[in-house]
Design a protein around this motif. Structure first.
Motif, PDB file in Angstrom:
ATOM      1  N   ILE A 153      37.987 -39.161  -2.683  1.00  0.00           N
ATOM      2  CA  ILE A 153      37.342 -40.472  -2.594  1.00  0.00           C
ATOM      3  C   ILE A 153      37.999 -41.322  -1.523  1.00  0.00           C
ATOM      4  O   ILE A 153      37.326 -41.984  -0.726  1.00  0.00           O
ATOM      5  CB  ILE A 153      37.385 -41.188  -3.960  1.00  0.00           C
ATOM      6  CG1 ILE A 153      36.478 -40.469  -4.958  1.00  0.00           C
ATOM      7  CG2 ILE A 153      36.969 -42.651  -3.833  1.00  0.00           C
ATOM      8  CD1 ILE A 153      36.560 -41.028  -6.370  1.00  0.00           C
ATOM      9  N   ALA A 160      35.929 -42.511   1.748  1.00  0.00           N
ATOM     10  CA  ALA A 160      35.802 -43.947   1.973  1.00  0.00           C
ATOM     11  C   ALA A 160      36.374 -44.333   3.330  1.00  0.00           C
ATOM     12  O   ALA A 160      35.801 -45.165   4.048  1.00  0.00           O
ATOM     13  CB  ALA A 160      36.518 -44.713   0.858  1.00  0.00           C
ATOM     14  N   CYS A 194      34.047 -45.895   6.485  1.00  0.00           N
ATOM     15  CA  CYS A 194      34.334 -47.195   7.097  1.00  0.00           C
ATOM     16  C   CYS A 194      34.743 -47.057   8.558  1.00  0.00           C
ATOM     17  O   CYS A 194      34.426 -47.920   9.386  1.00  0.00           O
ATOM     18  CB  CYS A 194      35.439 -47.908   6.319  1.00  0.00           C
ATOM     19  SG  CYS A 194      34.983 -48.399   4.649  1.00  0.00           S
ATOM     20  N   GLU A 252      32.042 -42.171  -8.887  1.00  0.00           N
ATOM     21  CA  GLU A 252      32.416 -42.740  -7.593  1.00  0.00           C
ATOM     22  C   GLU A 252      32.451 -41.684  -6.495  1.00  0.00           C
ATOM     23  O   GLU A 252      32.186 -41.990  -5.328  1.00  0.00           O
ATOM     24  CB  GLU A 252      33.789 -43.425  -7.686  1.00  0.00           C
ATOM     25  CG  GLU A 252      33.808 -44.719  -8.467  1.00  0.00           C
ATOM     26  CD  GLU A 252      33.935 -44.510  -9.952  1.00  0.00           C
ATOM     27  OE1 GLU A 252      34.023 -45.505 -10.700  1.00  0.00           O
ATOM     28  OE2 GLU A 252      33.950 -43.332 -10.388  1.00  0.00           O
ATOM     29  N   ILE A 286      30.237 -42.094  -3.051  1.00  0.00           N
ATOM     30  CA  ILE A 286      30.831 -42.300  -1.728  1.00  0.00           C
ATOM     31  C   ILE A 286      30.533 -41.116  -0.817  1.00  0.00           C
ATOM     32  O   ILE A 286      30.431 -41.273   0.405  1.00  0.00           O
ATOM     33  CB  ILE A 286      32.355 -42.536  -1.859  1.00  0.00           C
ATOM     34  CG1 ILE A 286      32.934 -43.042  -0.528  1.00  0.00           C
ATOM     35  CG2 ILE A 286      33.063 -41.274  -2.295  1.00  0.00           C
ATOM     36  CD1 ILE A 286      32.386 -44.358  -0.080  1.00  0.00           C
ATOM     37  N   CYS A 295      28.865 -41.602   2.734  1.00  0.00           N
ATOM     38  CA  CYS A 295      29.558 -41.072   3.910  1.00  0.00           C
ATOM     39  C   CYS A 295      28.628 -40.172   4.727  1.00  0.00           C
ATOM     40  O   CYS A 295      28.601 -40.251   5.961  1.00  0.00           O
ATOM     41  CB  CYS A 295      30.809 -40.303   3.486  1.00  0.00           C
ATOM     42  SG  CYS A 295      31.837 -39.738   4.850  1.00  0.00           S
ATOM     43  N   ALA A 325      28.568 -49.031   3.399  1.00  0.00           N
ATOM     44  CA  ALA A 325      29.828 -48.294   3.271  1.00  0.00           C
ATOM     45  C   ALA A 325      30.860 -49.119   2.511  1.00  0.00           C
ATOM     46  O   ALA A 325      31.590 -48.602   1.651  1.00  0.00           O
ATOM     47  CB  ALA A 325      30.359 -47.920   4.653  1.00  0.00           C
ATOM     48  N   ALA A 384      32.467 -48.183  -1.232  1.00  0.00           N
ATOM     49  CA  ALA A 384      33.909 -47.961  -1.341  1.00  0.00           C
ATOM     50  C   ALA A 384      34.605 -49.029  -2.174  1.00  0.00           C
ATOM     51  O   ALA A 384      35.724 -48.807  -2.651  1.00  0.00           O
ATOM     52  CB  ALA A 384      34.528 -47.918   0.065  1.00  0.00           C
ATOM     53  N   VAL A 423      38.040 -48.060  -4.165  1.00  0.00           N
ATOM     54  CA  VAL A 423      39.260 -48.219  -3.370  1.00  0.00           C
ATOM     55  C   VAL A 423      39.629 -49.673  -3.126  1.00  0.00           C
ATOM     56  O   VAL A 423      40.701 -49.948  -2.582  1.00  0.00           O
ATOM     57  CB  VAL A 423      39.129 -47.483  -2.014  1.00  0.00           C
ATOM     58  CG1 VAL A 423      38.888 -46.012  -2.242  1.00  0.00           C
ATOM     59  CG2 VAL A 423      37.995 -48.076  -1.175  1.00  0.00           C
ATOM     60  N   VAL A 481      39.031 -51.016   2.531  1.00  0.00           N
ATOM     61  CA  VAL A 481      37.807 -51.274   3.286  1.00  0.00           C
ATOM     62  C   VAL A 481      38.120 -52.050   4.559  1.00  0.00           C
ATOM     63  O   VAL A 481      37.689 -51.681   5.663  1.00  0.00           O
ATOM     64  CB  VAL A 481      36.787 -52.040   2.417  1.00  0.00           C
ATOM     65  CG1 VAL A 481      35.593 -52.467   3.248  1.00  0.00           C
ATOM     66  CG2 VAL A 481      36.334 -51.172   1.251  1.00  0.00           C
TER      67      VAL A 481
END
Length: 308
Positions: free
Chosen positions: A15, A19, A23, A156, A160, A164, A209, A213, A217, A222
């Motif tokens: 994850i 993430a 990003c 999650e 993600i 992605c 995104a 995330a 996270v 981020v």
């Protein structure tokens, strides 16, 4: 050892990596367009939207979160325009006031509402909850091929992963328009490209995104991943294609090394407790940027970006 890693660390690590990549990819174009702080702005805006969406629906799902974030973005635009017009101040100051106020409102809502049962609180909003995303049903590497075990994966991870993949497809499909409009917007308009729509699409992709995330996270990763890996990659090369590859490599490196250091680093120095994985990942990405700024081959370059 292998079964313990698969159960406790594999999913959080994946994850974190996904993430970071989700990003970093749009972050490359935001950095080159000198819009890097949009990632920070998005992270501030989505918090109250996510909280309100949860309070209205009672669930933390991808669709309510996306709708809440979109609603918060609309409120942010209206608020910025109102502050700019009524206060007669420049747009940058209006954005700063609006984003800070919205983030403060989100934190206040978190503090005043009962969201602890779904891991949605101030701590998780800032630092995420990577450490808690364990794969309880996993019994070893063989669980990767076990449908029953795969059904128990934390939601999650597929969320993600899909985002992605979507960000990657957007980057590949619109690579040429993004590249041309980023380096020469006037030429892109001459070619008939709708640069305003493309810029808006880029911001929307970055927002998606960020929202995907955010729950896992937190806002720290981020914000860091939108800026640090792309900025470090920019100091390594003058070619956009190579820069994107560098940024992905830096993002993956930061996620993996940061996660390992968060769990084992304190133990190496005699401490008893681990530290926040999200915070350590962001720290590693900052160290990577600092090293690139000191030793990168293009650290002394100035002026507008080129694509030689």
């Amino acid at each position: 050892m292998g079964s313990e890693f698969v159960m406790l660390s594999l999913v959080p690590l994946l994850i974190g990596v996904l993430a970071a990549i989700a990003c970093a990819l749009p972050g490359n174009f935001l950095v080159l367009r000198r819009q890097a702080l949009i990632g920070d702005a998005i992270s501030h805006v989505v918090l109250p939207g996510i909280v309100v969406a949860f309070l209205l629906t009672g669930v933390v799902g991808s669709i309510p979160m996306m709708l809440g974030a979109a609603g918060a973005a609309i409120v942010a635009v209206i608020l910025i325009e109102a502050i700019r017009r009524l206060g007669r101040i420049e747009p940058g100051a209006a954005m700063g006031v609006a984003f800070t106020a919205l983030f403060a409102a989100g934190v206040l809502l978190l503090e005043q509402s009962d969201t602890s049962s779904v891991h949605l609180d101030v701590e998780h909003a800032l630092y995420g909850n990577l450490e808690s995303l364990i794969w309880v049903e996993a019994e070893g590497w063989g669980s990767l091929l076990d449908p029953a075990a795969l059904a128990g994966l934390p939601p999650e991870l597929p969320r993600i992963a899909i985002v992605c993949l979507g960000v990657l497809l957007f980057t590949l499909l619109f690579w040429r328009p993004l590249k041309i409009s980023t380096f020469d917007e006037g030429f892109a308009r001459v070619l008939g490209m709708r640069t305003n729509a493309l810029g808006l699409a880029l911001v929307i992709v970055a927002a998606v995104a960020a929202v995907a995330a955010f729950d896992a996270v937190g806002s720290i990763i981020v914000i860091a991943m939108f800026i640090c890996p792309p900025a470090a990659a920019r100091l390594m090369t003058n070619r956009l294609e190579v820069q994107v590859l560098w940024s992905v490599a830096f993002a993956v490196f930061s996620a993996v090394i940061g996660y390992v250091l968060a769990g084992h680093g304190p133990l190496w120095f005699g401490a008893d407790d681990a530290v926040s994985a999200a915070g350590m990942i962001a720290t590693v990405s900052g160290i990577v940027l600092a090293l690139a700024a000191i030793y990168g081959p293009h650290r002394k370059r100035s002026g507008a970006p080129t694509d030689d």
